[in-house]
Design a protein around this motif. Structure first.
Motif, PDB file in Angstrom:
ATOM      1  N   UNK A  20       0.854  -1.187   0.000  1.00  0.00           N
ATOM      2  CA  UNK A  20       0.000   0.000   0.000  1.00  0.00           C
ATOM      3  C   UNK A  20       0.889   1.236   0.000  1.00  0.00           C
ATOM      4  N   UNK A  21       0.614   2.166  -0.904  1.00  0.00           N
ATOM      5  CA  UNK A  21       1.437   3.364  -1.080  1.00  0.00           C
ATOM      6  C   UNK A  21       0.608   4.610  -0.769  1.00  0.00           C
ATOM      7  N   UNK A  22       1.200   5.533  -0.015  1.00  0.00           N
ATOM      8  CA  UNK A  22       0.539   6.795   0.315  1.00  0.00           C
ATOM      9  C   UNK A  22       1.268   7.950  -0.350  1.00  0.00           C
ATOM     10  N   UNK A  23       0.592   8.617  -1.262  1.00  0.00           N
ATOM     11  CA  UNK A  23       1.130   9.839  -1.866  1.00  0.00           C
ATOM     12  C   UNK A  23       0.611  10.998  -1.015  1.00  0.00           C
ATOM     13  N   UNK A  24       1.432  11.448  -0.078  1.00  0.00           N
ATOM     14  CA  UNK A  24       1.043  12.460   0.895  1.00  0.00           C
ATOM     15  C   UNK A  24       1.485  13.836   0.409  1.00  0.00           C
ATOM     16  N   UNK A  25       0.563  14.801   0.465  1.00  0.00           N
ATOM     17  CA  UNK A  25       0.917  16.128  -0.037  1.00  0.00           C
ATOM     18  C   UNK A  25       0.147  17.217   0.691  1.00  0.00           C
ATOM     19  N   UNK A  26       0.667  18.426   0.568  1.00  0.00           N
ATOM     20  CA  UNK A  26      -0.052  19.629   0.994  1.00  0.00           C
ATOM     21  C   UNK A  26       0.252  20.706  -0.029  1.00  0.00           C
ATOM     22  N   UNK A  49       4.938   3.972   2.502  1.00  0.00           N
ATOM     23  CA  UNK A  49       4.079   2.796   2.363  1.00  0.00           C
ATOM     24  C   UNK A  49       4.772   1.535   2.817  1.00  0.00           C
ATOM     25  N   UNK A  50       4.093   0.422   2.674  1.00  0.00           N
ATOM     26  CA  UNK A  50       4.656  -0.854   3.080  1.00  0.00           C
ATOM     27  C   UNK A  50       3.728  -2.010   2.768  1.00  0.00           C
ATOM     28  N   UNK A  51       4.116  -3.187   3.182  1.00  0.00           N
ATOM     29  CA  UNK A  51       3.377  -4.407   2.875  1.00  0.00           C
ATOM     30  C   UNK A  51       1.994  -4.417   3.522  1.00  0.00           C
ATOM     31  N   UNK A  61      -3.980  -0.702   5.560  1.00  0.00           N
ATOM     32  CA  UNK A  61      -2.518  -0.764   5.512  1.00  0.00           C
ATOM     33  C   UNK A  61      -1.907   0.624   5.316  1.00  0.00           C
ATOM     34  N   UNK A  62      -2.528   1.448   4.470  1.00  0.00           N
ATOM     35  CA  UNK A  62      -2.021   2.803   4.251  1.00  0.00           C
ATOM     36  C   UNK A  62      -2.037   3.594   5.551  1.00  0.00           C
ATOM     37  N   UNK A  63      -3.151   3.543   6.259  1.00  0.00           N
ATOM     38  CA  UNK A  63      -3.276   4.283   7.521  1.00  0.00           C
ATOM     39  C   UNK A  63      -2.231   3.798   8.525  1.00  0.00           C
ATOM     40  N   UNK A  64      -2.061   2.480   8.634  1.00  0.00           N
ATOM     41  CA  UNK A  64      -1.111   1.907   9.592  1.00  0.00           C
ATOM     42  C   UNK A  64       0.331   2.257   9.216  1.00  0.00           C
ATOM     43  N   UNK A  73      -1.297  10.871  11.477  1.00  0.00           N
ATOM     44  CA  UNK A  73      -2.583  10.166  11.562  1.00  0.00           C
ATOM     45  C   UNK A  73      -3.479  10.631  10.418  1.00  0.00           C
ATOM     46  N   UNK A  74      -3.761   9.748   9.470  1.00  0.00           N
ATOM     47  CA  UNK A  74      -4.519  10.144   8.283  1.00  0.00           C
ATOM     48  C   UNK A  74      -5.904   9.508   8.218  1.00  0.00           C
ATOM     49  N   UNK A  75      -6.344   8.858   9.306  1.00  0.00           N
ATOM     50  CA  UNK A  75      -7.620   8.153   9.247  1.00  0.00           C
ATOM     51  C   UNK A  75      -8.806   9.082   8.990  1.00  0.00           C
TER      52      UNK A  75
END
Length: 371
Positions: A20-26, A49-51, A61-64, A73-75
């Motif tokens: 799971x990959x998180x493209x985090x931006x502002x 991200x990770x497995x 998985x992305x949130x964790x 914390x992105x939930x």
């Protein structure tokens, strides 16, 4: 066993890692980590991200993973699925579920000073322009994500030439209207619906060098039909073209002609040798599956990717009054099945982008409300 058979057997036995990959931006700032040299694909930047653990969804998985790696914390943040990627590194196959997450101003302010993650990895906030320009070396599986990130939130679609049929010179009226009404630096799908007026696309791009264009896929194979075509700008040579568009009918014709229920084979054809990115049109689950197959095959052959799909119609439209709209819930279900970013189309306005994001899309497109 032959070398080819050995290679095939090894390929089938290769470990598939679901990630799971998180493209985090502002705003225009994107968060990257840096892989340690000892890691697989080390000494490269990467998105957080990770497995995906057993019995864990990609969203969970992305949130964790984001919490474990960065402490963010992105939930409660809006999480938009960009797509899924399958990449073979030879010794390992990865399947990436990619999500885009926008941080609030408070979250960005809190975490921007952090130069290292909770696992000791280096972190960097980078400018989107530099990221898309390739200034940060990413693992091969991540490169398609950069193409996805180039998509704008709004895409305008031209009126067909027939819309100006009452004018003494429809072509001149079409050209003048779009030349004057298109916003600066916009993406435009040039849909003329008249093969005899193909040169209009080239003329519009020549007059408006600031726009980026999507043109029908068949235009690549058609020659200009006007007698003075040699004097016209060549649409095929334009660097303003960012993608070719493939209609729902053409997508399904390709899929039905190359696959059946008994085998997973495909014929070499123009859709698997096309040298530009593609945007496809989908209306149902069958076309979503066809788009996923096309996207995966193009990635396997290291071709420019399917960068998005128009999924329509969400709402009733004046253009197709007899077509039953999908509605938001059904549209959202289909969007989640797609392996590429989804563009909302059908009865929308630019102001509805937040509703599209909440239902799994990344962009909105249309004619009347976008010109």
């Amino acid at each position: 066993m032959s070398d080819a058979a050995n290679k095939s057997a090894k390929h089938e036995q290769a470990i598939i890692v679901n990630v799971a990959i998180a493209v985090i931006y502002h705003k225009e700032q994107y968060l990257l980590g840096f892989r340690h040299a000892a890691q697989h694909q080390g000494n490269r930047y990467e998105f957080v991200g990770g497995k995906i653990d057993t019995n864990e969804s990609a969203e969970q998985a992305v949130i964790r993973e984001v919490a474990e790696e960065t402490g963010i914390a992105i939930q409660d943040n809006t999480m938009v699925k960009l797509g899924r990627l399958h990449h073979d590194y030879g010794d390992k196959q990865v399947s990436l579920a990619v999500y885009k997450i926008e941080l609030t101003a408070a979250q960005y302010k809190q975490h921007k000073p952090c130069q290292h993650g909770l696992e000791g990895q280096a972190l960097a906030w980078v400018d989107k322009g530099d990221l898309l320009a390739g200034k940060y070396h990413l693992p091969a599986a991540n490169k398609t994500i950069l193409t996805w990130l180039s998509l704008p939130t709004n895409i305008a679609i031209t009126y067909p030439l027939a819309h100006f049929s009452a004018h003494p010179d429809p072509a001149a009226a079409w050209l003048q209207y779009h030349q004057e009404t298109l916003a600066a630096d916009t993406w435009i799908y040039i849909r003329i619906k008249d093969t005899g007026a193909k040169n209009l696309a080239a003329q519009l791009m020549d007059i408006r060098p600031d726009i980026l264009a999507i043109v029908p896929e068949q235009d690549e194979r058609q020659s200009l039909t006007t007698e003075d075509s040699t004097k016209m700008p060549d649409v095929n040579a334009s660097e303003q073209i960012v993608a070719n568009h493939l209609t729902h009918a053409a997508l399904m014709q390709w899929f039905d002609g190359n696959f059946d229920s008994n085998k997973d084979a495909f014929a070499s054809d123009q859709l698997l040798s096309h040298d530009r990115p593609l945007i496809v049109s989908c209306h149902d689950i069958a076309s979503i599956r066809a788009a996923n197959k096309l996207a995966n095959l193009r990635l396997q052959q290291v071709l420019p990717p399917v960068i998005a799909a128009f999924l329509s119609p969400i709402l009733a439209t004046q253009t197709h009054p007899n077509t039953e709209p999908l509605g938001w819930e059904s549209w959202s279900v289909l969007a989640q099945l797609a392996d590429m970013p989804i563009i909302g189309l059908g009865g929308l306005s630019p102001a509805m982008i937040d509703q599209v994001l909440a239902h799994g899309g990344v962009s909105v497109a249309g004619i009347r409300e976008f010109l």
